[in-house]
Motif scaffolding. Structure first.
Motif, PDB file in Angstrom:
ATOM      1  N   GLY A 394       3.710  37.657  10.838  1.00  0.00           N
ATOM      2  CA  GLY A 394       4.952  37.196  11.438  1.00  0.00           C
ATOM      3  C   GLY A 394       6.122  38.080  11.066  1.00  0.00           C
ATOM      4  N   LEU A 395       7.293  37.438  10.931  1.00  0.00           N
ATOM      5  CA  LEU A 395       8.521  38.156  10.636  1.00  0.00           C
ATOM      6  C   LEU A 395       9.175  37.604   9.377  1.00  0.00           C
ATOM      7  CD1 LEU A 395       8.664  37.531  14.075  1.00  0.00           C
ATOM      8  CD2 LEU A 395      10.245  39.415  13.755  1.00  0.00           C
ATOM      9  N   ILE A 396       9.914  38.474   8.710  1.00  0.00           N
ATOM     10  CA  ILE A 396      10.797  38.067   7.618  1.00  0.00           C
ATOM     11  C   ILE A 396      12.222  38.324   8.085  1.00  0.00           C
ATOM     12  CG2 ILE A 396      11.478  38.426   5.224  1.00  0.00           C
ATOM     13  CD1 ILE A 396       8.671  39.512   4.697  1.00  0.00           C
ATOM     14  N   VAL A 397      13.064  37.284   8.064  1.00  0.00           N
ATOM     15  CA  VAL A 397      14.451  37.417   8.506  1.00  0.00           C
ATOM     16  C   VAL A 397      15.388  37.176   7.325  1.00  0.00           C
ATOM     17  CG1 VAL A 397      13.857  36.715  10.847  1.00  0.00           C
ATOM     18  CG2 VAL A 397      14.670  34.991   9.216  1.00  0.00           C
ATOM     19  N   ARG A 398      16.639  37.648   7.486  1.00  0.00           N
ATOM     20  CA  ARG A 398      17.635  37.593   6.411  1.00  0.00           C
ATOM     21  C   ARG A 398      16.994  38.053   5.102  1.00  0.00           C
ATOM     22  NH1 ARG A 398      22.549  35.262   7.118  1.00  0.00           N
ATOM     23  NH2 ARG A 398      22.952  36.682   5.364  1.00  0.00           N
ATOM     24  N   GLY A 399      16.364  39.245   5.171  1.00  0.00           N
ATOM     25  CA  GLY A 399      15.571  39.723   4.069  1.00  0.00           C
ATOM     26  C   GLY A 399      16.254  40.772   3.214  1.00  0.00           C
ATOM     27  N   ASN A 400      15.639  40.984   2.060  1.00  0.00           N
ATOM     28  CA  ASN A 400      16.039  42.027   1.119  1.00  0.00           C
ATOM     29  C   ASN A 400      14.755  42.524   0.457  1.00  0.00           C
ATOM     30  OD1 ASN A 400      17.137  43.729  -0.751  1.00  0.00           O
ATOM     31  ND2 ASN A 400      18.363  42.180  -1.800  1.00  0.00           N
ATOM     32  N   GLY A 401      14.272  43.685   0.913  1.00  0.00           N
ATOM     33  CA  GLY A 401      12.967  44.137   0.446  1.00  0.00           C
ATOM     34  C   GLY A 401      11.892  43.238   1.018  1.00  0.00           C
ATOM     35  N   GLY A 408       5.818  32.640   9.946  1.00  0.00           N
ATOM     36  CA  GLY A 408       4.489  33.208  10.094  1.00  0.00           C
ATOM     37  C   GLY A 408       3.513  32.330  10.853  1.00  0.00           C
ATOM     38  N   ILE A 409       2.484  32.985  11.405  1.00  0.00           N
ATOM     39  CA  ILE A 409       1.404  32.313  12.094  1.00  0.00           C
ATOM     40  C   ILE A 409       0.158  32.378  11.212  1.00  0.00           C
ATOM     41  CG2 ILE A 409      -0.046  32.274  14.161  1.00  0.00           C
ATOM     42  CD1 ILE A 409       2.902  31.702  14.741  1.00  0.00           C
ATOM     43  N   ARG A 410      -0.526  31.244  11.089  1.00  0.00           N
ATOM     44  CA  ARG A 410      -1.794  31.181  10.378  1.00  0.00           C
ATOM     45  C   ARG A 410      -2.860  30.748  11.382  1.00  0.00           C
ATOM     46  NH1 ARG A 410       0.177  28.115   4.756  1.00  0.00           N
ATOM     47  NH2 ARG A 410       1.416  29.882   3.954  1.00  0.00           N
ATOM     48  N   VAL A 482      15.287  42.735   8.746  1.00  0.00           N
ATOM     49  CA  VAL A 482      14.220  42.109   9.516  1.00  0.00           C
ATOM     50  C   VAL A 482      12.960  42.944   9.295  1.00  0.00           C
ATOM     51  CG1 VAL A 482      13.402  41.400  11.787  1.00  0.00           C
ATOM     52  CG2 VAL A 482      15.854  41.304  11.263  1.00  0.00           C
ATOM     53  N   SER A 483      11.864  42.284   8.986  1.00  0.00           N
ATOM     54  CA  SER A 483      10.606  42.981   8.730  1.00  0.00           C
ATOM     55  C   SER A 483       9.464  42.284   9.451  1.00  0.00           C
ATOM     56  CB  SER A 483      10.287  43.006   7.224  1.00  0.00           C
ATOM     57  OG  SER A 483      11.304  43.642   6.492  1.00  0.00           O
ATOM     58  N   LEU A 484       8.403  43.033   9.691  1.00  0.00           N
ATOM     59  CA  LEU A 484       7.125  42.486  10.125  1.00  0.00           C
ATOM     60  C   LEU A 484       6.208  42.423   8.909  1.00  0.00           C
ATOM     61  CD1 LEU A 484       6.623  44.628  13.350  1.00  0.00           C
ATOM     62  CD2 LEU A 484       7.437  42.267  13.242  1.00  0.00           C
ATOM     63  N   TYR A 485       5.275  41.461   8.910  1.00  0.00           N
ATOM     64  CA  TYR A 485       4.356  41.398   7.781  1.00  0.00           C
ATOM     65  C   TYR A 485       3.015  40.825   8.218  1.00  0.00           C
ATOM     66  CZ  TYR A 485       4.631  36.302   7.200  1.00  0.00           C
ATOM     67  OH  TYR A 485       4.515  34.947   7.381  1.00  0.00           O
ATOM     68  N   THR A 486       1.999  41.162   7.489  1.00  0.00           N
ATOM     69  CA  THR A 486       0.699  40.502   7.595  1.00  0.00           C
ATOM     70  C   THR A 486       0.149  40.294   6.198  1.00  0.00           C
ATOM     71  OG1 THR A 486      -0.714  42.461   7.668  1.00  0.00           O
ATOM     72  CG2 THR A 486       0.216  41.720   9.756  1.00  0.00           C
ATOM     73  N   GLY A 489      -5.019  41.303   6.482  1.00  0.00           N
ATOM     74  CA  GLY A 489      -5.559  41.956   7.673  1.00  0.00           C
ATOM     75  C   GLY A 489      -4.471  42.477   8.583  1.00  0.00           C
ATOM     76  N   THR A 490      -4.785  42.562   9.867  1.00  0.00           N
ATOM     77  CA  THR A 490      -3.863  43.155  10.832  1.00  0.00           C
ATOM     78  C   THR A 490      -3.493  42.161  11.928  1.00  0.00           C
ATOM     79  OG1 THR A 490      -5.657  43.972  12.246  1.00  0.00           O
ATOM     80  CG2 THR A 490      -4.911  45.427  10.464  1.00  0.00           C
ATOM     81  N   ALA A 491      -2.430  42.509  12.646  1.00  0.00           N
ATOM     82  CA  ALA A 491      -2.005  41.775  13.842  1.00  0.00           C
ATOM     83  C   ALA A 491      -1.300  42.781  14.739  1.00  0.00           C
ATOM     84  CB  ALA A 491      -1.087  40.611  13.479  1.00  0.00           C
ATOM     85  N   THR A 492      -0.916  42.345  15.934  1.00  0.00           N
ATOM     86  CA  THR A 492      -0.260  43.241  16.872  1.00  0.00           C
ATOM     87  C   THR A 492       1.061  42.652  17.335  1.00  0.00           C
ATOM     88  OG1 THR A 492      -2.374  44.091  17.693  1.00  0.00           O
ATOM     89  CG2 THR A 492      -0.451  44.445  19.090  1.00  0.00           C
ATOM     90  N   LEU A 493       2.099  43.458  17.274  1.00  0.00           N
ATOM     91  CA  LEU A 493       3.378  43.117  17.889  1.00  0.00           C
ATOM     92  C   LEU A 493       3.336  43.622  19.325  1.00  0.00           C
ATOM     93  CD1 LEU A 493       6.395  42.166  17.633  1.00  0.00           C
ATOM     94  CD2 LEU A 493       6.924  44.570  17.151  1.00  0.00           C
ATOM     95  N   ASN A 494       3.388  42.715  20.291  1.00  0.00           N
ATOM     96  CA  ASN A 494       3.339  43.110  21.698  1.00  0.00           C
ATOM     97  C   ASN A 494       4.697  43.530  22.236  1.00  0.00           C
ATOM     98  OD1 ASN A 494       1.190  40.593  21.438  1.00  0.00           O
ATOM     99  ND2 ASN A 494       0.404  42.369  22.536  1.00  0.00           N
ATOM    100  N   ASN A 495       5.719  42.800  21.843  1.00  0.00           N
ATOM    101  CA  ASN A 495       7.086  43.188  22.217  1.00  0.00           C
ATOM    102  C   ASN A 495       8.070  42.500  21.298  1.00  0.00           C
ATOM    103  OD1 ASN A 495       7.878  40.542  23.575  1.00  0.00           O
ATOM    104  ND2 ASN A 495       6.109  41.140  24.804  1.00  0.00           N
ATOM    105  N   LEU A 496       9.260  43.086  21.200  1.00  0.00           N
ATOM    106  CA  LEU A 496      10.302  42.574  20.309  1.00  0.00           C
ATOM    107  C   LEU A 496      11.660  42.943  20.878  1.00  0.00           C
ATOM    108  CD1 LEU A 496      11.118  41.350  17.492  1.00  0.00           C
ATOM    109  CD2 LEU A 496      11.076  43.704  16.630  1.00  0.00           C
ATOM    110  N   CYS A 497      12.553  41.956  20.918  1.00  0.00           N
ATOM    111  CA  CYS A 497      13.942  42.211  21.324  1.00  0.00           C
ATOM    112  C   CYS A 497      14.844  41.408  20.398  1.00  0.00           C
ATOM    113  CB  CYS A 497      14.177  41.813  22.772  1.00  0.00           C
ATOM    114  SG  CYS A 497      15.879  42.116  23.341  1.00  0.00           S
ATOM    115  N   ILE A 498      15.759  42.105  19.707  1.00  0.00           N
ATOM    116  CA  ILE A 498      16.671  41.435  18.780  1.00  0.00           C
ATOM    117  C   ILE A 498      18.084  41.633  19.296  1.00  0.00           C
ATOM    118  CG2 ILE A 498      17.520  41.324  16.419  1.00  0.00           C
ATOM    119  CD1 ILE A 498      14.849  42.342  15.460  1.00  0.00           C
ATOM    120  N   THR A 499      18.717  40.520  19.623  1.00  0.00           N
ATOM    121  CA  THR A 499      20.099  40.520  20.087  1.00  0.00           C
ATOM    122  C   THR A 499      21.017  40.220  18.920  1.00  0.00           C
ATOM    123  OG1 THR A 499      19.385  39.758  22.268  1.00  0.00           O
ATOM    124  CG2 THR A 499      21.720  39.511  21.732  1.00  0.00           C
TER     125      THR A 499
END
Length: 502
Positions: A394-401, A408-410, A482-486, A489-499
């Motif tokens: 999933g994603l980490i928002v308002r992050g620091n490192g 996240g999705i499980r 903003v970060s992506l994480y897994t 294992g792996t996952a796929t980001l199909n698309n992302l738009c941040i306004t």
């Protein structure tokens, strides 16, 4: 947005959500669209920023974006606190409160009587009226108008019921400790006749509060209407503390009947996941809908807090925001009728402050991956992700490192989680640091997320609004990554738009 400018000492004041200028607020009350203006009244302590001195605060907006705070609308006094309720436009002056050229707005609220009152210890329903569009109010001299002699009879939501058999006002209120919704009928808002009751049913782990009852077309078909009964409870939510549940069924002007089988009596704690929740997060309570919105839209707003820690959250001088306004609709999902919620279009179309950040297909390897150029503190994040071999992604928002709020999705669990254990300040209450979960089904093998991030909150709308999670967070002002994480294992980001909004 509120018509208040944040200061350095006011780090967490939201940019997209309403919060009072310098006082406490909780339940939304008296929601109505009238003469081109949305009116948001709410439980307010005009003398401090913790619960007490319950009165009705007031804010208004022409567009659901910018809110203007007004003086206290209905104030507590030596005899009563002003608890939750609703407002109707009495266009035919059935109450007699109007004047020749002015039909009244009528507030129906709970009087919580104090020791100086002859009704000491009782909660009963009372009226106030306004002849200037909702800005000043006069209490009815004949209050209370409905008294059951109960200490926990409260939170009236009133609407006009129209049918071939007649037209009248219907009040939906609760006997909070009995887990019971009670329905009454009136022709003049002053004299009330008991119609029926509903409950106990499904979740009964805490008192029932702030009910609502309204019709919605099924799958957009105006010829197929069902009624939705919402009722909030505290505690007893699916992830602890405050929450709101709903039932879908029929209302014939007298009785509400659930279309689905309900668990009658006191709940089985192991069945919380089987019930229908307005929101699976920790911070979406006392949700009710606006009256008289044009084009039949059903708009709702909730108090964004949880009674477990409400008085302790680290905001100053104000305390507690409202949620974003949502438009709700009713759809058939896997053979069952479910509410689908989207942020109101007025908010969803809010212009960006900067060009959006976008990304195309990316395979996400195990670990945390910072998105360079995506940082921000007030954002709308739209993402579609596909499961791979990862246990969680999933994603980490308002992050620091690697720290921040994880969304996240499980896949193996069939759940979406919001993990705020490292979201920022959590020490102010032992129950705040949490991992909260909701059930989710993939579309194909994909998951669609729309996330509204503000200075002190995240609101997650998953799978087109079939699942929502609302959570307070209190990150450092410098935690904007903003970060992506897994994991595993792996996952796929199909698309992302941040306004970016700020």
């Amino acid at each position: 947005m509120t018509a208040v400018t944040a200061t350095t000492a006011d780090t967490f004041r939201p940019a997209l959500h309403y919060a009072a200028r310098n006082t406490w607020l909780n339940d939304p009350n008296g929601l109505i669209f009238h003469e081109g203006v949305y009116h948001l009244y709410y439980q307010n302590n005009p003398l401090g920023n913790v619960w007490g001195n319950m009165s009705w605060g007031h804010a208004s907006s022409a567009d659901l974006l910018t809110w203007t705070e007004h003086p206290v609308a209905i104030a507590c006094d030596d005899l009563e606190d002003i608890f939750s309720g609703s407002i109707v436009f009495d266009r035919h002056n059935s109450s007699g409160f109007g004047r020749e050229s002015s039909a009244p707005l009528v507030a129906v609220y709970t009087s919580a009587y104090k020791s100086a009152s002859v009704h000491h210890g009782i909660q009963a329903q009372s009226l106030a009226y306004s002849l200037d569009g909702g800005y000043t109010w006069t209490k009815h001299t004949g209050n209370p108008v409905l008294n059951r002699g109960s200490s926990d009879f409260r939170d009236p939501k009133v609407f006009r019921y129209e049918s071939d058999a007649g037209s009248y006002w219907v009040m939906v209120a609760v006997e909070a400790q009995d887990f019971e919704v009670v329905l009454y009928k009136s022709h003049d808002l002053k004299s009330w006749e008991l119609l029926s009751s509903f409950g106990p049913a499904n979740a009964t782990g805490g008192v029932w509060e702030c009910p609502d009852l309204f019709p919605l077309p099924v799958d957009g078909d105006p010829e197929n209407l069902k009624w939705v009964l919402t009722v909030n409870l505290n505690p007893g939510g699916p992830n602890g503390g405050s929450a709101g549940q709903y039932f879908v069924g029929d209302f014939d002007g007298v009785t509400f009947t659930s279309a689905a089988t309900v668990t009658e009596g006191l709940q089985d704690p192991d069945r919380l996941g089987d019930y229908q929740w307005l929101d699976w997060g920790r911070d979406y309570y006392a949700a009710v809908s606006f009256s008289d919105v044009p084009e039949g839209r059903r708009l709702m707003i909730a108090w964004m807090n949880n009674w477990q820690y409400a008085n302790n959250i680290p905001t100053s001088p104000w305390r507690s925001p409202m949620s974003l306004v949502r438009e709700v609709s009713l759809h058939t999902v896997d053979g069952s009728l479910r509410l689908v919620q989207q942020v109101a279009q007025e908010l969803a179309s809010l212009p960006a402050g900067h060009p959006p950040f976008t990304a195309d297909v990316v395979e996400i390897s195990e670990g945390t991956h910072l998105l360079d150029g995506a940082a921000g503190s007030v954002q709308r994040i739209e993402a579609t992700l596909t499961a791979g071999t990862a246990e969680e992604f999933g994603l980490i928002v308002r992050g620091n490192g690697t720290k921040g709020t994880r969304i996240g999705i499980r896949p193996a669990e069939g759940s979406i989680v919001v993990d705020r254990r490292e979201s920022g300040q959590t020490h102010f209450h032992e129950s705040f640091a949490s991992i909260d979960a909701a059930p989710i089904e993939p579309a194909g093998n994909s998951y669609e997320l729309t996330i509204y991030v503000d200075q002190c909150s995240v609101e997650v709308f998953a799978q087109g609004g079939h699942v929502t999670m609302s959570e307070l967070i209190f990150p450092a002002s410098t935690s904007t990554d903003v970060s992506l994480y897994t994991i595993g294992g792996t996952a796929t980001l199909n698309n992302l738009c941040i306004t970016q909004y700020a």
